[in-house]
Design an enzyme around this catalytic site. Structure first.
Site, PDB file in Angstrom:
ATOM      1  N   TYR A 165       0.745  -1.197  -0.105  1.00  0.00           N
ATOM      2  CA  TYR A 165      -0.080  -0.029   0.045  1.00  0.00           C
ATOM      3  C   TYR A 165       0.991   1.112   0.035  1.00  0.00           C
ATOM      4  O   TYR A 165       1.369   1.706   0.849  1.00  0.00           O
ATOM      5  CB  TYR A 165      -0.956   0.012   1.436  1.00  0.00           C
ATOM      6  CG  TYR A 165      -1.828   1.177   1.255  1.00  0.00           C
ATOM      7  CD1 TYR A 165      -2.366   1.789   0.195  1.00  0.00           C
ATOM      8  CD2 TYR A 165      -2.212   1.711   2.648  1.00  0.00           C
ATOM      9  CE1 TYR A 165      -3.068   2.922   0.415  1.00  0.00           C
ATOM     10  CE2 TYR A 165      -2.938   2.806   2.749  1.00  0.00           C
ATOM     11  CZ  TYR A 165      -3.604   3.349   1.639  1.00  0.00           C
ATOM     12  OH  TYR A 165      -4.241   4.494   1.679  1.00  0.00           O
ATOM     13  N   ASP A 195      -2.167  -1.358  -3.883  1.00  0.00           N
ATOM     14  CA  ASP A 195      -2.570  -0.023  -4.388  1.00  0.00           C
ATOM     15  C   ASP A 195      -1.422   0.857  -4.478  1.00  0.00           C
ATOM     16  O   ASP A 195      -0.707   1.182  -3.492  1.00  0.00           O
ATOM     17  CB  ASP A 195      -3.428   0.587  -3.075  1.00  0.00           C
ATOM     18  CG  ASP A 195      -3.848   2.160  -3.552  1.00  0.00           C
ATOM     19  OD1 ASP A 195      -3.221   2.700  -4.610  1.00  0.00           O
ATOM     20  OD2 ASP A 195      -4.509   2.680  -2.777  1.00  0.00           O
TER      21      ASP A 195
END
Length: 253
Positions: A107, A147
């Site tokens: 992330y 992400d």
């Protein structure tokens, strides 16, 4: 073998917005989650997760960031973070080693409004790229997913001209992602669908962005050349709601 990556924007919220049903329907061999916003002991997992081994990397700051991986096969080893104190406080990297590959769930930090966190983001990107290359140097292929907080090219967001200097589409972040791919990694979705437009994985909650598909593709599966031949497909699942992101998948043969 199906791998799924999903920024759930809070696992406790998403458990009530279709995550258990999604797991029951898709039954991925490996499920990587980002932005879990919780520690393991704070989450009561439903029966749908009963067949998985769960591994968590939570941020020091409560209710912030965090990653988790749920896997049917017990990994050989699990590593939390990159081994760099300045980058490991937010629970952003979780690495699982399997017999045939390393899997890195990530992330990536957001550069934030007015790019105020961009200098740190550039340091992070360099450290993450070197971390992936060090894993590959062990002789085992690498898969990373998550992400990445960057839309690489203009095709990867609905309004590139309006966002040229915004977080996630700054010249610096795009160039950094280009450098990552240039070091030997492949964007699997673009490997199969190099010209596909309107393919996004994140939409703002504002302005009916999702309804109008005014989105960004910022969630990825990337692989080293050594395993690219085993990749059979990569997909995006915009019909799956429950978060401002949708799941992305990788199928290995």
């Amino acid at each position: 073998m199906k791998l799924v990556s999903w920024n759930v924007n809070g696992i406790r919220a998403t458990l009530g917005k279709g995550l258990p049903e999604f797991v029951a329907s898709e039954r991925p061999e490996i499920l990587c989650l980002q932005e879990t916003k919780a520690r393991e002991e704070q989450v009561a997992l439903p029966l749908e997760f009963g067949g998985y081994h769960g591994f968590w990397n939570s941020a020091e700051k409560p209710g912030y960031s965090g990653t988790a991986v749920f896997t049917r096969e017990q990994p050989i080893s699990v590593k939390h973070g990159m081994g760099i104190a300045d980058h490991d406080r937010e629970g952003r990297v979780l690495t699982l080693e399997y017999p045939d590959f390393h899997l890195v769930n990530v992330y990536t930090p957001n550069a934030q409004d007015e790019l105020r966190r961009l200098p740190y983001r550039m340091q992070w990107d360099d450290a993450f790229r070197l971390y992936l290359l060090a894993l590959e140097a062990t002789g085992k292929p690498v898969i990373f997913c998550g992400d990445l907080n960057v839309a690489h090219n203009e095709i990867d967001l609905a309004r590139p001209k309006d966002n040229r200097k915004n977080a996630g589409f700054s010249d610096e972040e795009r160039a950094s992602f280009t450098k990552l791919l240039g070091s030997g990694f492949h964007d699997t979705f673009r490997h199969f669908y190099p010209d596909k437009t309107g393919a996004y994985s994140w939409w703002s909650f504002r302005g009916a962005a999702r309804t109008n598909n005014v989105g960004w593709r910022i969630d990825y599966f990337g692989v080293t050349k050594g395993i690219l031949g085993s990749v059979k497909d990569a997909s995006i699942m915009p019909h799956i709601t429950g978060s401002d992101h949708c799941p992305v998948t990788l199928t290995l043969g």
